[in-house]
Design a protein around this motif. Sequence first.
Motif, PDB file in Angstrom:
ATOM      1  N   VAL A   4     -17.734  50.411   3.526  1.00 25.22           N
ATOM      2  CA  VAL A   4     -16.498  49.864   4.077  1.00 25.22           C
ATOM      3  C   VAL A   4     -15.676  49.309   2.920  1.00 25.22           C
ATOM      4  N   ILE A   5     -14.426  49.745   2.825  1.00 26.78           N
ATOM      5  CA  ILE A   5     -13.555  49.328   1.727  1.00 26.78           C
ATOM      6  C   ILE A   5     -12.303  48.674   2.285  1.00 26.78           C
ATOM      7  N   LEU A   6     -11.969  47.519   1.725  1.00 26.76           N
ATOM      8  CA  LEU A   6     -10.689  46.894   2.016  1.00 26.76           C
ATOM      9  C   LEU A   6      -9.684  47.414   0.994  1.00 26.76           C
ATOM     10  N   GLU A   7      -8.801  48.306   1.441  1.00 27.57           N
ATOM     11  CA  GLU A   7      -7.827  48.920   0.544  1.00 27.57           C
ATOM     12  C   GLU A   7      -6.518  48.142   0.478  1.00 27.57           C
ATOM     13  N   LYS A   8      -6.141  47.534   1.613  1.00 29.69           N
ATOM     14  CA  LYS A   8      -4.895  46.768   1.626  1.00 29.69           C
ATOM     15  C   LYS A   8      -5.040  45.592   2.588  1.00 29.69           C
ATOM     16  N   ILE A   9      -4.331  44.529   2.255  1.00 32.29           N
ATOM     17  CA  ILE A   9      -4.379  43.315   3.059  1.00 32.29           C
ATOM     18  C   ILE A   9      -3.705  43.555   4.412  1.00 32.29           C
ATOM     19  N   ASP A  10      -4.327  43.002   5.455  1.00 32.07           N
ATOM     20  CA  ASP A  10      -3.811  43.063   6.829  1.00 32.07           C
ATOM     21  C   ASP A  10      -3.775  44.472   7.415  1.00 32.07           C
ATOM     22  N   GLY A  11      -4.597  45.361   6.865  1.00 34.57           N
ATOM     23  CA  GLY A  11      -4.687  46.703   7.437  1.00 34.57           C
ATOM     24  C   GLY A  11      -6.078  46.966   7.961  1.00 34.57           C
ATOM     25  N   ASP A  12      -6.261  48.127   8.579  1.00 33.22           N
ATOM     26  CA  ASP A  12      -7.602  48.542   8.952  1.00 33.22           C
ATOM     27  C   ASP A  12      -8.411  48.780   7.685  1.00 33.22           C
ATOM     28  N   VAL A  13      -9.708  48.483   7.756  1.00 33.21           N
ATOM     29  CA  VAL A  13     -10.568  48.825   6.632  1.00 33.21           C
ATOM     30  C   VAL A  13     -10.894  50.316   6.695  1.00 33.21           C
ATOM     31  N   VAL A  14     -11.376  50.835   5.593  1.00 33.35           N
ATOM     32  CA  VAL A  14     -11.653  52.268   5.471  1.00 33.35           C
ATOM     33  C   VAL A  14     -13.141  52.478   5.247  1.00 33.35           C
ATOM     34  N   VAL A  15     -13.708  53.489   5.876  1.00 36.84           N
ATOM     35  CA  VAL A  15     -15.071  53.925   5.561  1.00 36.84           C
ATOM     36  C   VAL A  15     -14.950  55.146   4.667  1.00 36.84           C
ATOM     37  N   GLY A  16     -15.362  54.992   3.413  1.00 36.62           N
ATOM     38  CA  GLY A  16     -15.183  56.058   2.442  1.00 36.62           C
ATOM     39  C   GLY A  16     -16.415  56.279   1.583  1.00 36.62           C
ATOM     40  N   GLU A  17     -16.342  57.287   0.724  1.00 27.78           N
ATOM     41  CA  GLU A  17     -17.426  57.609  -0.197  1.00 27.78           C
ATOM     42  C   GLU A  17     -17.239  56.831  -1.503  1.00 27.78           C
ATOM     43  N   VAL A  18     -18.283  56.127  -1.883  1.00 30.98           N
ATOM     44  CA  VAL A  18     -18.280  55.300  -3.093  1.00 30.98           C
ATOM     45  C   VAL A  18     -19.482  55.684  -3.938  1.00 30.98           C
ATOM     46  N   GLU A  19     -19.308  55.756  -5.239  1.00 32.94           N
ATOM     47  CA  GLU A  19     -20.402  56.092  -6.146  1.00 32.94           C
ATOM     48  C   GLU A  19     -20.947  54.830  -6.812  1.00 32.94           C
ATOM     49  N   LEU A  20     -22.261  54.811  -6.987  1.00 31.63           N
ATOM     50  CA  LEU A  20     -22.917  53.711  -7.678  1.00 31.63           C
ATOM     51  C   LEU A  20     -22.803  53.894  -9.186  1.00 31.63           C
ATOM     52  N   THR A  21     -22.926  52.795  -9.922  1.00 32.18           N
ATOM     53  CA  THR A  21     -22.985  52.842 -11.378  1.00 32.18           C
ATOM     54  C   THR A  21     -24.325  52.279 -11.830  1.00 32.18           C
ATOM     55  N   ASP A  22     -24.618  52.393 -13.119  1.00 35.55           N
ATOM     56  CA  ASP A  22     -25.877  51.895 -13.649  1.00 35.55           C
ATOM     57  C   ASP A  22     -25.968  50.374 -13.513  1.00 35.55           C
ATOM     58  N   LEU A  23     -27.185  49.901 -13.250  1.00 35.93           N
ATOM     59  CA  LEU A  23     -27.402  48.458 -13.125  1.00 35.93           C
ATOM     60  C   LEU A  23     -27.310  47.789 -14.496  1.00 35.93           C
ATOM     61  N   THR A  24     -26.715  46.602 -14.517  1.00 36.95           N
ATOM     62  CA  THR A  24     -26.676  45.808 -15.731  1.00 36.95           C
ATOM     63  C   THR A  24     -27.610  44.610 -15.572  1.00 36.95           C
ATOM     64  N   PHE A  25     -27.621  43.730 -16.544  1.00 37.07           N
ATOM     65  CA  PHE A  25     -28.563  42.609 -16.570  1.00 37.07           C
ATOM     66  C   PHE A  25     -28.476  41.773 -15.298  1.00 37.07           C
ATOM     67  N   GLY A  26     -29.620  41.588 -14.646  1.00 31.77           N
ATOM     68  CA  GLY A  26     -29.698  40.734 -13.470  1.00 31.77           C
ATOM     69  C   GLY A  26     -29.274  41.372 -12.164  1.00 31.77           C
ATOM     70  N   GLN A  27     -28.980  42.681 -12.178  1.00 29.40           N
ATOM     71  CA  GLN A  27     -28.541  43.348 -10.959  1.00 29.40           C
ATOM     72  C   GLN A  27     -29.679  44.092 -10.274  1.00 29.40           C
ATOM     73  N   VAL A  28     -29.555  44.208  -8.953  1.00 28.39           N
ATOM     74  CA  VAL A  28     -30.572  44.852  -8.118  1.00 28.39           C
ATOM     75  C   VAL A  28     -29.889  45.840  -7.177  1.00 28.39           C
ATOM     76  N   LEU A  29     -30.429  47.053  -7.095  1.00 24.04           N
ATOM     77  CA  LEU A  29     -29.920  48.027  -6.136  1.00 24.04           C
ATOM     78  C   LEU A  29     -30.722  47.899  -4.842  1.00 24.04           C
ATOM     79  N   VAL A  30     -30.012  47.689  -3.743  1.00 22.00           N
ATOM     80  CA  VAL A  30     -30.649  47.485  -2.445  1.00 22.00           C
ATOM     81  C   VAL A  30     -30.161  48.548  -1.465  1.00 22.00           C
ATOM     82  N   LYS A  31     -31.103  49.155  -0.763  1.00 22.60           N
ATOM     83  CA  LYS A  31     -30.770  50.048   0.360  1.00 22.60           C
ATOM     84  C   LYS A  31     -30.585  49.175   1.596  1.00 22.60           C
TER      85      LYS A  31
END
Length: 344
Positions: A4-31
Amino acid sequence: MKAVILEKIDGDVVVGEVELTDLTFGQVLVKVIVSGICGSQLQEIAGNKNNANFVPHLLGHEGCGIVESIGPGVTKVKVGDKVVMHWRKGDGVEADFPSYLYNGKIMKSGKITTLSEYTIASENRITPVPADTPDDLASLLGCGLSTALGTINEEANVKFGESVMIVGAGGLGVNLIKAARLASAFPIIVLDVHENKKEVCESMGADLFINTQNSDTKEEIIKKFGIKDVDVIIETSGNKQAIEETLPLLSGVGRFILVGQPKPGETVGIINAHHLFGGEGKTIKATQGGKFSPSRDIPKYIKLHKAGVLNIDGIITHRMKLDQINEAIGLIRKGQAGRILIEM
């Protein structure tokens, strides 16, 4: 992944395709297994969370998931752990804001977001829980239920038999009814403008539901309980009028707890401010998550649930899919839902 992405204020949110990036220090990937929707998401959509300059970004701050991988420096969780995802800081590394790829561009988001199939979380925004912890409970402990328990226990310090008024019977309000009942408050009075909330509130343990659209609150509590004021008022809506009209109902030992946030720049008045000096002196307090401390509190709440002391029956009113997010938000705005869970 879908998100779910908020693309603009006061509009409907969008369900779109998003790509992950590599984890950096202290980050955790969660399903993500399941995510709640909080009133804060409505505030974000309206741009009331100082987020207007940071769109597009992901949404959600309470959920349950399974650790898929861990970045450098992470020691609190391991791959395969079930976790509660929460916006309040717990133990662990405070990682940088995560990056995602959306429409070919880098998109920054919060240190915990949950309305997506996967999320990159800061280590201190997740807490491991036993594998047999129910998904629904884990999700509710991310914000709604934990905020309610903390507000009643830590902020309001409700004593046995004290009266509690809850203003707003949304997702947080129904959790507060449960928490107030657990603390042996009496009576528990709930105010809302939607008559359809009455049945749910009473089933949660409310002793009186008042529709403020067609009833006078003070008259109703005098008629029902013979009292003209209450010990604790918890305001969840952030509505200026609701705050101003309920504040004079505090007893001489009254505590008024602001959970809902008024709009930025809005001024709230105190009617007949002299009444604040009655009795032992009344207090007005704003809370951040009821002082919920994830690392300390989540294990305690899970034990209470296992012992049958803390139950979550009736809190969740709807279960929906990620693609139904705008429908879910619409239900919340119309006052037709308690807590909605989005199942991945």
